[in-house]
Scaffold this motif. Structure first.
Motif, PDB file in Angstrom:
ATOM      1  N   HIS A 194      38.670  36.078  26.533  1.00 43.58           N
ATOM      2  CA  HIS A 194      39.094  34.806  25.803  1.00 43.58           C
ATOM      3  C   HIS A 194      38.424  35.004  24.450  1.00 43.58           C
ATOM      4  O   HIS A 194      37.304  35.096  24.105  1.00 43.58           O
ATOM      5  N   MET A 195      39.747  34.937  23.662  1.00 45.60           N
ATOM      6  CA  MET A 195      39.481  34.754  22.096  1.00 45.60           C
ATOM      7  C   MET A 195      39.761  33.684  21.277  1.00 45.60           C
ATOM      8  O   MET A 195      40.897  33.104  21.704  1.00 45.60           O
ATOM      9  N   THR A 196      38.813  33.136  20.778  1.00 41.39           N
ATOM     10  CA  THR A 196      38.918  32.038  20.126  1.00 41.39           C
ATOM     11  C   THR A 196      38.874  32.066  18.572  1.00 41.39           C
ATOM     12  O   THR A 196      37.861  32.219  18.085  1.00 41.39           O
ATOM     13  N   PRO A 197      40.133  31.574  17.837  1.00 34.73           N
ATOM     14  CA  PRO A 197      40.225  31.243  16.401  1.00 34.73           C
ATOM     15  C   PRO A 197      39.605  29.847  16.238  1.00 34.73           C
ATOM     16  O   PRO A 197      39.655  28.999  16.876  1.00 34.73           O
ATOM     17  N   GLY A 198      39.595  29.720  14.712  1.00 33.11           N
ATOM     18  CA  GLY A 198      39.152  28.446  14.254  1.00 33.11           C
ATOM     19  C   GLY A 198      37.820  28.259  14.333  1.00 33.11           C
ATOM     20  O   GLY A 198      37.385  27.283  14.953  1.00 33.11           O
ATOM     21  N   VAL A 199      37.089  29.436  13.765  1.00 32.90           N
ATOM     22  CA  VAL A 199      35.762  29.380  13.789  1.00 32.90           C
ATOM     23  C   VAL A 199      35.021  29.646  12.427  1.00 32.90           C
ATOM     24  O   VAL A 199      35.648  30.344  11.655  1.00 32.90           O
ATOM     25  N   LYS A 200      34.211  28.693  12.101  1.00 33.76           N
ATOM     26  CA  LYS A 200      33.401  28.653  10.825  1.00 33.76           C
ATOM     27  C   LYS A 200      32.012  28.340  11.053  1.00 33.76           C
ATOM     28  O   LYS A 200      31.707  27.428  12.157  1.00 33.76           O
ATOM     29  N   LEU A 201      31.008  28.864  10.347  1.00 34.60           N
ATOM     30  CA  LEU A 201      29.760  28.336  10.208  1.00 34.60           C
ATOM     31  C   LEU A 201      29.217  26.983  10.162  1.00 34.60           C
ATOM     32  O   LEU A 201      28.747  26.270  10.837  1.00 34.60           O
ATOM     33  N   TYR A 212      38.090  23.635  12.779  1.00 35.75           N
ATOM     34  CA  TYR A 212      37.005  24.783  12.933  1.00 35.75           C
ATOM     35  C   TYR A 212      35.834  24.408  13.963  1.00 35.75           C
ATOM     36  O   TYR A 212      35.529  23.213  13.854  1.00 35.75           O
ATOM     37  N   LYS A 213      35.389  25.040  14.607  1.00 32.94           N
ATOM     38  CA  LYS A 213      34.325  24.995  15.615  1.00 32.94           C
ATOM     39  C   LYS A 213      33.147  26.150  15.067  1.00 32.94           C
ATOM     40  O   LYS A 213      33.697  27.364  14.614  1.00 32.94           O
ATOM     41  N   THR A 214      32.095  26.027  15.375  1.00 29.91           N
ATOM     42  CA  THR A 214      30.906  26.931  15.040  1.00 29.91           C
ATOM     43  C   THR A 214      30.958  28.317  16.109  1.00 29.91           C
ATOM     44  O   THR A 214      31.484  27.913  17.201  1.00 29.91           O
ATOM     45  N   PRO A 215      30.610  29.093  15.647  1.00 26.78           N
ATOM     46  CA  PRO A 215      30.369  30.343  16.818  1.00 26.78           C
ATOM     47  C   PRO A 215      29.407  29.906  18.026  1.00 26.78           C
ATOM     48  O   PRO A 215      30.123  29.971  19.119  1.00 26.78           O
ATOM     49  N   VAL A 226      35.168  36.565  22.554  1.00 26.37           N
ATOM     50  CA  VAL A 226      35.401  37.120  21.189  1.00 26.37           C
ATOM     51  C   VAL A 226      35.773  35.850  20.237  1.00 26.37           C
ATOM     52  O   VAL A 226      36.627  34.771  20.445  1.00 26.37           O
ATOM     53  N   ILE A 227      35.105  35.929  19.012  1.00 30.40           N
ATOM     54  CA  ILE A 227      35.337  35.007  17.707  1.00 30.40           C
ATOM     55  C   ILE A 227      36.175  35.582  16.976  1.00 30.40           C
ATOM     56  O   ILE A 227      35.917  36.590  16.542  1.00 30.40           O
ATOM     57  N   ILE A 228      37.422  34.622  16.694  1.00 28.38           N
ATOM     58  CA  ILE A 228      38.072  35.268  15.475  1.00 28.38           C
ATOM     59  C   ILE A 228      37.677  34.776  14.365  1.00 28.38           C
ATOM     60  O   ILE A 228      37.967  33.131  14.330  1.00 28.38           O
ATOM     61  N   VAL A 229      37.335  35.177  13.151  1.00 28.94           N
ATOM     62  CA  VAL A 229      37.083  34.489  11.955  1.00 28.94           C
ATOM     63  C   VAL A 229      37.941  35.034  10.763  1.00 28.94           C
ATOM     64  O   VAL A 229      37.845  36.273  10.477  1.00 28.94           O
ATOM     65  N   GLY A 230      38.629  34.182   9.968  1.00 27.50           N
ATOM     66  CA  GLY A 230      39.256  34.864   8.619  1.00 27.50           C
ATOM     67  C   GLY A 230      38.532  34.082   7.531  1.00 27.50           C
ATOM     68  O   GLY A 230      37.781  35.046   6.933  1.00 27.50           O
ATOM     69  N   SER A 231      39.009  32.939   6.901  1.00 25.41           N
ATOM     70  CA  SER A 231      38.364  32.637   5.691  1.00 25.41           C
ATOM     71  C   SER A 231      36.934  32.348   5.705  1.00 25.41           C
ATOM     72  O   SER A 231      36.295  32.571   4.762  1.00 25.41           O
ATOM     73  N   GLY A 232      36.362  32.037   6.878  1.00 22.64           N
ATOM     74  CA  GLY A 232      34.830  32.016   7.040  1.00 22.64           C
ATOM     75  C   GLY A 232      34.132  33.044   6.284  1.00 22.64           C
ATOM     76  O   GLY A 232      32.970  33.108   6.036  1.00 22.64           O
ATOM     77  N   ILE A 233      34.791  34.353   6.461  1.00 26.29           N
ATOM     78  CA  ILE A 233      34.200  35.591   6.006  1.00 26.29           C
ATOM     79  C   ILE A 233      34.834  36.231   4.663  1.00 26.29           C
ATOM     80  O   ILE A 233      34.115  36.366   3.748  1.00 26.29           O
ATOM     81  N   LEU A 234      36.237  35.817   4.434  1.00 25.31           N
ATOM     82  CA  LEU A 234      37.048  36.401   3.284  1.00 25.31           C
ATOM     83  C   LEU A 234      36.684  35.526   2.173  1.00 25.31           C
ATOM     84  O   LEU A 234      36.534  35.891   0.941  1.00 25.31           O
TER      85      LEU A 234
END
Ligand code: S5P
Length: 260
Positions: A194-201, A212-215, A226-234
């Motif tokens: 199960h991979m979940t996007p839309g994750v941010k701190l 967004y939801k938190t990890p 698995v958490i999928i993170v884009g802009s939260g990191i980039l």
């Protein structure tokens, strides 16, 4: 009754699909359930980012069709980085057409996705022909597909009976469907990741419907593997530090989930 939670190591030894086993082995070894969504448009920038963040990731997720200077060399270099840092490559192509069309889209065109991506995803909307088409192009190779069973965006139509249909489709094609893109736990079976996007701190959204939801929320409340993170990191000043933060938050939540 809910099964006892398994460690990544246990999952690697009990799951039947070799690609799923490989993923859990990586997650165990690197103590990471973090997938980076490397949504950048320049190949060098993508490769440099992946080289720096690679040690912290179990998966690198691409949108190859947003790259402005794409060349086959890019995917060769990305595969080299996958070998160097031990992660899987997931092309987020979201196939959503009839079987014969997705088959050509997967193996053909400029991108030749089936030659370099370990994982792709598909919308279940066309029916299981979409999976059969992709499977034909993947014969004999260690490839897997995720079904987009739910989406993170506001107003998504992927819910209730649609999501149930996606689960049924996955169960009917266990040899190729290795899991879901989802927002909640859909099956109590580690063979389906199960991979979940839309994750941010920090929770919130963007101006185009992302939510967004938190990890912790994704893993502990929604049952993500698995958490999928884009802009939260980039979109930070220090992507390496941010990746470490997400990796640690994700791993801590996983350890917590084992206590349930
Ligand atoms: O429901 C979804 C499914 C996906 S794959 N919601 C998503 O946001 N995604 C993808 O995850 C999306 O295409 C983007 O590449 C990434 C989220 O990026 P972020 O910057 O919002 O973290």
């Amino acid at each position: 009754q809910k099964k006892k939670p398994q460690t990544y190591k246990e999952r690697a030894s009990t799951c039947t699909n070799p690609l799923v086993q490989q993923l859990y082995k990586i997650m165990n070894l690197k103590k990471s359930n973090l997938a980076l969504s490397v949504d950048l448009q320049n190949s060098q920038q993508i490769l440099q980012t992946v080289d720096k963040l690679g040690p912290h990731l179990c998966i690198v997720k691409t949108h190859v069709d947003i790259i402005e200077d794409f060349s086959p060399q890019f995917t060769t270099s990305l595969r080299d980085l996958a070998a160097k840092h031990n992660f899987l490559i997931f092309e987020d192509r979201k196939f959503g057409d009839i079987g014969k069309t997705v088959k050509s889209q997967y193996e053909g065109g400029i991108y030749k996705i089936s030659s370099w991506a370990d994982i792709v995803n598909a919308h279940p909307v066309p029916g299981d022909g979409v999976i059969k088409g992709l499977k034909e192009a993947a014969t004999g190779t260690n490839k897997g597909c995720l079904l987009v069973a739910e989406m993170s965006s506001a107003g998504s139509l992927a819910k209730s009976d649609y999501t149930k249909g996606a689960i049924k489709m996955a169960e009917d094609h266990k040899d190729f469907v290795i899991g879901f893109i989802c927002q909640s736990r859909l099956i109590d079976d580690y063979n389906f990741v199960h991979m979940t996007p839309g994750v941010k701190l920090s929770e919130g959204g963007d101006s185009l419907g992302q939510q967004y939801k938190t990890p912790e929320e994704a893993i502990l409340k929604r049952g993500a593997d698995v958490i999928i993170v884009g802009s939260g990191i980039l979109a930070t000043d220090d992507p390496v530090q941010a990746a470490i933060q997400y990796k640690e938050a994700g791993y801590k939540a996983y350890e917590e989930s084992l206590k349930n």
